[in-house]
Design a protein around this motif. Structure first.
Motif, PDB file in Angstrom:
ATOM      1  N   LEU A  97       0.846  -1.043   0.069  1.00  0.00           N
ATOM      2  CA  LEU A  97       0.153  -0.021   0.005  1.00  0.00           C
ATOM      3  C   LEU A  97       0.896   1.193  -0.025  1.00  0.00           C
ATOM      4  CD1 LEU A  97       0.185   1.357   3.132  1.00  0.00           C
ATOM      5  CD2 LEU A  97      -1.347  -0.748   3.570  1.00  0.00           C
ATOM      6  N   ILE A  98       0.246   2.414  -0.614  1.00  0.00           N
ATOM      7  CA  ILE A  98       0.843   3.564  -0.358  1.00  0.00           C
ATOM      8  C   ILE A  98       0.126   4.315   1.044  1.00  0.00           C
ATOM      9  CG2 ILE A  98       1.233   5.982  -1.260  1.00  0.00           C
ATOM     10  CD1 ILE A  98       2.885   3.795  -2.609  1.00  0.00           C
ATOM     11  N   ALA A  99       0.941   5.017   1.841  1.00  0.00           N
ATOM     12  CA  ALA A  99       0.274   5.725   2.898  1.00  0.00           C
ATOM     13  C   ALA A  99       0.460   7.145   2.731  1.00  0.00           C
ATOM     14  CB  ALA A  99       0.682   5.160   4.086  1.00  0.00           C
ATOM     15  N   LEU A 100      -0.341   8.050   2.749  1.00  0.00           N
ATOM     16  CA  LEU A 100      -0.210   9.529   2.870  1.00  0.00           C
ATOM     17  C   LEU A 100      -0.265   9.716   4.449  1.00  0.00           C
ATOM     18  CD1 LEU A 100       0.074  12.433   1.843  1.00  0.00           C
ATOM     19  CD2 LEU A 100      -2.570  12.256   1.722  1.00  0.00           C
ATOM     20  N   ILE A 101       0.687  10.277   4.968  1.00  0.00           N
ATOM     21  CA  ILE A 101       0.934  10.579   6.379  1.00  0.00           C
ATOM     22  C   ILE A 101       0.901  12.005   6.574  1.00  0.00           C
ATOM     23  CG2 ILE A 101       1.711  10.324   8.660  1.00  0.00           C
ATOM     24  CD1 ILE A 101       3.426   7.949   7.238  1.00  0.00           C
ATOM     25  N   VAL A 102      -0.411  12.648   7.210  1.00  0.00           N
ATOM     26  CA  VAL A 102      -0.507  14.479   7.141  1.00  0.00           C
ATOM     27  C   VAL A 102      -0.744  14.665   8.353  1.00  0.00           C
ATOM     28  CG1 VAL A 102      -0.800  14.927   4.851  1.00  0.00           C
ATOM     29  CG2 VAL A 102      -2.434  13.816   5.961  1.00  0.00           C
ATOM     30  N   SER A 103       0.266  15.376   8.982  1.00  0.00           N
ATOM     31  CA  SER A 103      -0.026  16.199  10.286  1.00  0.00           C
ATOM     32  C   SER A 103       0.549  17.426  10.527  1.00  0.00           C
ATOM     33  CB  SER A 103       0.367  15.239  11.280  1.00  0.00           C
ATOM     34  OG  SER A 103       1.885  15.057  11.480  1.00  0.00           O
ATOM     35  N   GLN A 144       3.914   3.297  -8.186  1.00  0.00           N
ATOM     36  CA  GLN A 144       4.160   2.123  -7.671  1.00  0.00           C
ATOM     37  C   GLN A 144       3.460   0.918  -7.826  1.00  0.00           C
ATOM     38  OE1 GLN A 144       6.766   1.850  -5.302  1.00  0.00           O
ATOM     39  NE2 GLN A 144       7.377   3.838  -6.317  1.00  0.00           N
ATOM     40  N   LYS A 145       2.331   1.063  -8.854  1.00  0.00           N
ATOM     41  CA  LYS A 145       1.430  -0.138  -9.196  1.00  0.00           C
ATOM     42  C   LYS A 145       0.649  -0.704  -7.902  1.00  0.00           C
ATOM     43  CE  LYS A 145       3.922  -1.143 -13.553  1.00  0.00           C
ATOM     44  NZ  LYS A 145       4.644   0.200 -13.412  1.00  0.00           N
ATOM     45  N   VAL A 146       0.413   0.104  -7.230  1.00  0.00           N
ATOM     46  CA  VAL A 146      -0.500  -0.097  -5.913  1.00  0.00           C
ATOM     47  C   VAL A 146      -1.715   0.190  -5.769  1.00  0.00           C
ATOM     48  CG1 VAL A 146      -0.376   0.162  -3.120  1.00  0.00           C
ATOM     49  CG2 VAL A 146       1.824  -0.232  -4.338  1.00  0.00           C
ATOM     50  N   ALA A 206      -9.515   5.807  -9.832  1.00  0.00           N
ATOM     51  CA  ALA A 206      -8.664   5.186 -10.294  1.00  0.00           C
ATOM     52  C   ALA A 206      -8.480   3.686 -10.163  1.00  0.00           C
ATOM     53  CB  ALA A 206      -7.375   5.840  -9.584  1.00  0.00           C
ATOM     54  N   GLY A 207      -9.614   3.169  -9.505  1.00  0.00           N
ATOM     55  CA  GLY A 207      -9.806   1.717  -9.041  1.00  0.00           C
ATOM     56  C   GLY A 207      -8.996   1.308  -7.995  1.00  0.00           C
TER      57      GLY A 207
END
Length: 353
Positions: free
Chosen positions: A130-136, A266-268, A294-295
């Motif tokens: 997975l891709i994680a977007l970490i925003v704080s 990243q094809k994730v 984007a599916g």
């Protein structure tokens, strides 16, 4: 395995009891918003003093709510960084003392990695890779996680202000109460994106920059009459809601487009949204919309698990212990664990600088 987690990286004093990495038996958070509000942001020395006052009652309440005594805890997990050094040392010092007194293992946890762990505390559970977007308030990063638990690969990060920091600074410019993020989110819901603020660093990279967007808002505020908070809109003024909506849409659009682009690169097909800014309603809405288009599947923790909390710390601590992480105190351990104000999520493990 019963883990007592402790979190004091910034301005939330938190403790939680988690069983087997996923069953939250208790989660207690003491906020310092009232203490820092008059200053428009977190004052490090004040945060440390507040942690000293709150940490023991918070830990005791977490144990009471879990219906357990300290002797029933199998191990402890504590945030060792990144964060404010003085604040981190309060939680770390107590965790070391408890580990020594109880003769229990203690594991140090990376705060940013723990935000991702929050997504694994409740269904639907993310499916790596997975891709994680970490925003704080202190972090804005895009990372790849191949398996859970596993190594984090840093793919992009902010080069200046974090997203949450930009929200708070813009809120201060507009005269909004601290923390400004939730206030901007609420006001933006009744506004329109009409000011065409720049979408910074849309250059094909996965890095972020929010200082230019913040400056654009500053320049607009200096040259235009803005409706004051709580006042009716006067002739010749720009609606405060429109300014908030225009800023928020610019920031959110950058976050969303870069995340989707990163996942495609990243094809994730799986995305996790984590961190305090993950509670932003427009960010959750737009990222979900674009992921579906984007599916891809988006997983975001419930709002209570987006903010700094100790349940995520305890959960990650459990998985680290299960995978054989280095123990810093307790049986067979030493006293090597220390607080670290800066940690690179993609290059440093939770127990190494």
């Amino acid at each position: 395995m019963i883990i007592l987690g402790i979190e004091t990286s910034c301005d939330e004093t938190a403790a939680a009891v988690v069983a087997d990495g996923s069953q939250v038996l208790s989660s207690v958070i003491s906020s310092q918003v009232e203490a820092h509000g008059p200053y428009g942001g977190v004052v490090p020395e004040l945060a440390s003093r507040q942690h000293l006052e709150n940490i023991l009652p918070v830990v005791e309440l977490a144990l009471v709510e879990a219906g357990l005594g300290l002797d029933q805890v199998d191990a402890l997990a504590v945030t060792r960084g990144p964060g404010l050094m003085g604040a981190l040392l309060v939680g770390l010092s107590l965790a070391k003392a408890l580990a020594l007194g109880l003769n229990k293992p203690l594991v140090g946890v990376d705060h940013v990695q723990a935000h991702v762990a929050a997504a694994f505390l409740e269904p639907p559970y993310p499916q790596p890779p997975l891709i994680a977007l970490i925003v704080s308030g202190g972090h804005t990063s895009l990372v790849r996680l191949e398996a859970w638990p596993g190594e984090f690969q840093l793919l992009g990060r902010t080069l200046d202000d974090a997203a949450g920091e930009a929200f708070d600074k813009v809120g201060k410019l507009l005269g909004l109460a601290y923390p400004a993020g939730p206030v901007i989110d609420r006001l933006a819901a009744s506004g329109t994106d009409i000011l065409n603020f720049p979408r910074p660093m849309m250059d094909g990279s996965f890095n972020f920059s929010f200082s230019g967007l913040k400056t654009a808002v500053l320049n607009y505020v200096k040259t235009h009459r803005i409706q004051e908070p709580g006042r009716d809109l006067e002739e010749g003024q720009t609606s405060l809601a429109d300014v908030c909506a225009s800023f928020q849409e610019a920031a959110v659009e950058v976050l969303v487009k870069k995340t989707i682009s990163c996942a495609k690169d990243q094809k994730v097909d799986n995305i996790v949204l984590a961190g305090g800014v993950a509670a932003n309603g427009r960010l959750r809405q737009l990222l979900k919309q674009e992921a579906e288009r984007a599916g891809m599947e988006l997983i975001a923790p419930s709002l209570a698990l987006c903010t700094d909390n100790a349940a995520m710390v305890a959960s990650l601590g459990f998985h680290l212990l299960e995978s054989g992480a280095k123990l810093e105190t307790g049986p067979g351990s030493d006293w090597g664990l220390d607080a670290v104000s800066r940690l690179n999520i993609g290059q440093a493990g939770p127990n190494h600088e």
